[in-house]
Write an enzyme that holds these catalytic residues in place. Structure first.
Site: not given
Ligand SMILES: [Zn+2]
Length: 271
Positions: A39, A101
């Protein structure tokens, strides 16, 4: 954990937060790939970004530092995680892949005893590794992934592989190498795909192919190639002859008796 109706369910699953950033359903036979990301920051801003309609980005899942999972897009719908990307002769990997993610801050810069991310947060030395990225030649400092994250991502990938027939796991850094460096060298990407794809594939194949068989036709030609016009290896095999099955190819078995060659699989019965 399990996948039901394209949603992940189980203890580690925190919530579903619907992201408006997606296309329609995958085409038939897809997805067949998983793409791993970080992220580049904490969970909250990542969630805000990936659900913000003005920022046209999303992913199927976010795995937080404690291993908990948030789903943003169902697995049968194309999410927007890969951006401009390519792999082999495929261009635009969103239409082929499920995007995961993982909350991680990426590369860090050392100043004194402190390591800082691009957004200024400080990290302890215990949360840092020095490693060389696969697209670079010099080592740098990287934020580590937690054991809980790695464990969760393994389990998620295994489930997604089983449910969707995934054949490939890639890092964003491999499909957009000039733009992206996630998940980076702190994530055990090579180990993950070796463990989940290579080993699993070889045991599955071994399990499906019978070891021995018996010729069920009166006479059965045995050939050098798995084709009707393949040259004959020897005199045809006789009904009842026991053969060891070595390999399968489009309806043919490579077998060995005293001789080795290809026979039409239909005429080999399992014993
Ligand atoms: Zn990415």
């Amino acid at each position: 954990m399990e996948i039901k109706e394209h949603f992940i369910e189980g203890e580690n699953v925190k919530s579903f937060v619907k992201s408006p950033n997606h296309s329609g359903e995958f085409e038939k036979g897809l997805p067949d790939t998983i793409v791993i990301h970080y992220t580049a920051g904490p969970f909250k801003p990542a969630l805000n970004t990936l659900t913000n309609p003005r920022i046209r980005a999303s992913a199927h899942l976010i795995v937080d530092r404690d291993g908990s999972i948030t789903q943003l897009v169902p697995f049968n719908i194309e999410a927007w995680h890969a951006g401009k990307s390519s792999y082999g002769n495929r261009i635009g990997m969103n239409k082929y892949s499920i995007g995961i993610e993982i909350v991680n801050s990426g590369p860090l810069t050392k100043s004194g005893n402190v390591y800082r991310s691009w957004f200024g947060s400080a990290f302890n030395p215990s949360d840092v590794i020095e490693a060389t990225h696969r697209n670079e030649t010099q080592p740098r400092f990287w934020h580590t992934y937690t054991e809980e994250q790695i464990q969760t991502v393994y389990e998620l990938c295994q489930l997604i592989i089983d449910n969707y027939g995934i054949k490939t796991i890639l890092g964003h850094e491999e499909i957009a190498p000039l733009r992206k460096q996630d998940p980076g060298p702190a994530f055990p990407l090579d180990r993950l795909r070796n463990k989940l794809l290579n080993e699993e594939r070889s045991t599955n194949e071994a399990a499906e192919l019978p070891e021995v068989g018996r010729v069920s036709a009166d006479v059965l030609n045995i050939r050098f190639t798995p084709t009707n016009d393949g040259a004959k290896v020897a005199m045809p095999l006789k009904k009842g002859a026991k053969v060891k099955i070595l390999e399968e190819s489009k309806g043919w078995y490579k077998v060995t008796t005293e001789v080795e060659g290809w026979v039409f699989a239909k005429y080999i019965e399992n014993i």
